[in-house]
Design a protein around this motif. Structure first.
Motif, PDB file in Angstrom:
ATOM      1  N   THR A 175       8.599  71.087 -77.645  1.00  0.00           N
ATOM      2  CA  THR A 175       7.700  72.159 -78.083  1.00  0.00           C
ATOM      3  C   THR A 175       7.358  73.088 -76.920  1.00  0.00           C
ATOM      4  OG1 THR A 175       6.751  70.751 -79.800  1.00  0.00           O
ATOM      5  CG2 THR A 175       5.471  72.671 -79.138  1.00  0.00           C
ATOM      6  N   ARG A 220       3.170  77.093 -86.474  1.00  0.00           N
ATOM      7  CA  ARG A 220       3.093  76.055 -85.436  1.00  0.00           C
ATOM      8  C   ARG A 220       1.817  75.234 -85.576  1.00  0.00           C
ATOM      9  NH1 ARG A 220       5.625  78.356 -79.756  1.00  0.00           N
ATOM     10  NH2 ARG A 220       7.592  79.076 -80.655  1.00  0.00           N
ATOM     11  N   ARG A 223       2.271  72.849 -88.565  1.00  0.00           N
ATOM     12  CA  ARG A 223       3.185  71.738 -88.263  1.00  0.00           C
ATOM     13  C   ARG A 223       2.558  70.731 -87.310  1.00  0.00           C
ATOM     14  NH1 ARG A 223       8.896  74.898 -87.162  1.00  0.00           N
ATOM     15  NH2 ARG A 223       9.716  74.863 -89.292  1.00  0.00           N
ATOM     16  N   LEU A 224       2.027  71.252 -86.201  1.00  0.00           N
ATOM     17  CA  LEU A 224       1.538  70.353 -85.159  1.00  0.00           C
ATOM     18  C   LEU A 224       0.250  69.642 -85.568  1.00  0.00           C
ATOM     19  CD1 LEU A 224       2.305  72.535 -82.009  1.00  0.00           C
ATOM     20  CD2 LEU A 224       3.526  70.493 -82.775  1.00  0.00           C
ATOM     21  N   ARG A 225      -0.621  70.335 -86.294  1.00  0.00           N
ATOM     22  CA  ARG A 225      -1.902  69.730 -86.673  1.00  0.00           C
ATOM     23  C   ARG A 225      -1.745  68.751 -87.840  1.00  0.00           C
ATOM     24  NH1 ARG A 225      -6.191  68.761 -85.878  1.00  0.00           N
ATOM     25  NH2 ARG A 225      -7.719  70.161 -86.798  1.00  0.00           N
ATOM     26  N   HIS A 228       2.401  66.536 -87.301  1.00  0.00           N
ATOM     27  CA  HIS A 228       2.511  65.710 -86.101  1.00  0.00           C
ATOM     28  C   HIS A 228       1.157  65.191 -85.605  1.00  0.00           C
ATOM     29  CE1 HIS A 228       6.766  66.678 -85.759  1.00  0.00           C
ATOM     30  NE2 HIS A 228       6.456  67.946 -85.949  1.00  0.00           N
ATOM     31  N   GLU A 230      -1.279  66.459 -83.910  1.00  0.00           N
ATOM     32  CA  GLU A 230      -1.622  66.763 -82.517  1.00  0.00           C
ATOM     33  C   GLU A 230      -3.052  67.301 -82.436  1.00  0.00           C
ATOM     34  OE1 GLU A 230       0.066  66.009 -80.018  1.00  0.00           O
ATOM     35  OE2 GLU A 230       2.176  65.913 -80.580  1.00  0.00           O
ATOM     36  N   VAL A 235      -2.092  71.817 -79.464  1.00  0.00           N
ATOM     37  CA  VAL A 235      -1.594  72.867 -80.350  1.00  0.00           C
ATOM     38  C   VAL A 235      -1.812  74.239 -79.716  1.00  0.00           C
ATOM     39  CG1 VAL A 235      -1.790  73.925 -82.622  1.00  0.00           C
ATOM     40  CG2 VAL A 235      -2.025  71.450 -82.389  1.00  0.00           C
TER      41      VAL A 235
END
Length: 350
Positions: A175, A220, A223-225, A228, A230, A235
């Motif tokens: 990332t 992003r 997706r990341l929160r 995944h 994160e 993030v």
């Protein structure tokens, strides 16, 4: 006299090329195809993709081969169109090449992480080799991150990649690498806009790219929160440092507790209020980004009088179309029902 003439040429040429896009009937008939071969045959015989598919045996073509051919036509058409735009067409052609190079670097990293780097050779876009300074063949030979650094040592991407050299036993920060490479790319784009455009042309180009970046950052975050899991600080560090999002909107997006709340917040931002009209659902979060980009570019290719704006609108619109074709091919490959595939497309419902 020359700028006025070339302006008229690019406006007419881009709109004429856009006029050869897939129709609703084309989409409907593609969705009725049962195999990749049927898709290839239809595109070859019924659409403007026939030229790039001429000479192929559609009964034997592989999904990956078809995708490479489609992307080759996209690249060649876009590059040819850039040559008509005398003010910044050359710089946008370089943008397309740089973006292609970054995509290849990232793809080779994915394969390296999957312990199958040799597979890059089978997906390598040979059409790009005549235009790039990146040694694509070298990417198929990498077996370590150091090999990658050696392959890109003569390019502007090396410095960014060096800072992400993984320590032994530490996972690759994909990332972070992706963010660094695209930060470099968009930095170059905004520098071109600043140096070579003025007035309303500059305003429209900045809005186009900044809106797209706002949507990329939204994607992003989603997706990341929520995929995944994160944390907010991780993030935030992965977001592109451009765009029109106000700090309060950005913080609200980062602190959202669900994808529904996230979607509600983005609709209250400048890009959301202007272009995200529908409150409907999306098959996946990328659709919100793609459909919003489609709305922006469809408006600009029809109504803008600025050649560089129409040029970039055409490029983005045809990228969306090729993406839809690839989605149809993937859906057929996984034996999805036509209505399910249709729900994943960007253009077909407009």
């Amino acid at each position: 006299m020359v700028p006025t003439y070339s302006s008229n040429v690019i406006l007419a040429k881009a709109r004429a090329m856009y006029g050869r896009r897939l129709t609703r009937a084309n989409y409907r008939e593609l969705l009725e195809c049962r195999t990749v071969s049927e898709v290839a045959s239809y595109l070859k015989n019924q659409t403007s993709y026939g030229s790039i598919l001429a000479g192929i045996n559609e009964s034997d073509i592989h999904r990956g081969q078809l995708e490479i051919r489609l992307r080759q036509k996209l690249f060649e058409d876009n590059s040819a169109l850039c040559r008509y735009e005398v003010t910044i067409g050359e710089h946008f052609a370089n943008y397309l090449i740089s973006r292609g190079e970054i995509e290849q670097i990232l793809h080779s990293l994915v394969l390296l992480e999957g312990d199958v780097p040799e597979e890059y050779l089978f997906a390598m876009p040979a059409y790009l080799t005549a235009h790039t300074h990146l040694d694509l063949t070298a990417l198929s030979h990498i077996r370590s991150y150091d090999d990658l650094l050696l392959a890109v040592s003569h390019t502007p991407y090396c410095k960014a990649l060096e800072s992400f050299r993984p320590a032994p036993g530490v996972p690759l920060n994909y990332t972070g690498i992706e963010n660094a490479l695209y930060t470099y790319l968009y930095g170059q784009v905004f520098e071109v806009i600043r140096k070579y455009t003025r007035g309303e042309t500059a305003v429209q180009l900045r809005q186009m790219f900044e809106s797209y970046i706002d949507l990329q950052n939204y994607l992003r975050i989603a997706r990341l929160r929520f995929i995944h899991n994160e944390g907010i600080d991780v993030v935030r560090s992965a977001l592109l440092p451009f765009g029109q999002l106000h700090e309060r909107h950005l913080n609200a997006l980062l602190e959202a507790q669900s994808q529904e709340e996230l979607a509600s917040i983005i609709r209250k931002t400048p890009v959301g209020m202007q272009f995200i009209k529908s409150q409907g659902s999306y098959a996946y979060v990328e659709q919100l980004m793609n459909r919003t980009k489609y709305r922006i570019c469809r408006r600009d290719i029809r109504f803008s009088t600025h050649p560089s704006v129409v040029l970039m609108s055409y490029i983005f619109l045809m990228e969306i179309e090729v993406g839809d074709i690839i989605t149809i091919v993937e859906g057929i490959r996984y034996q999805l029902a036509p209505d399910e595939i249709k729900s994943m497309l960007t253009v077909v419902d407009f």
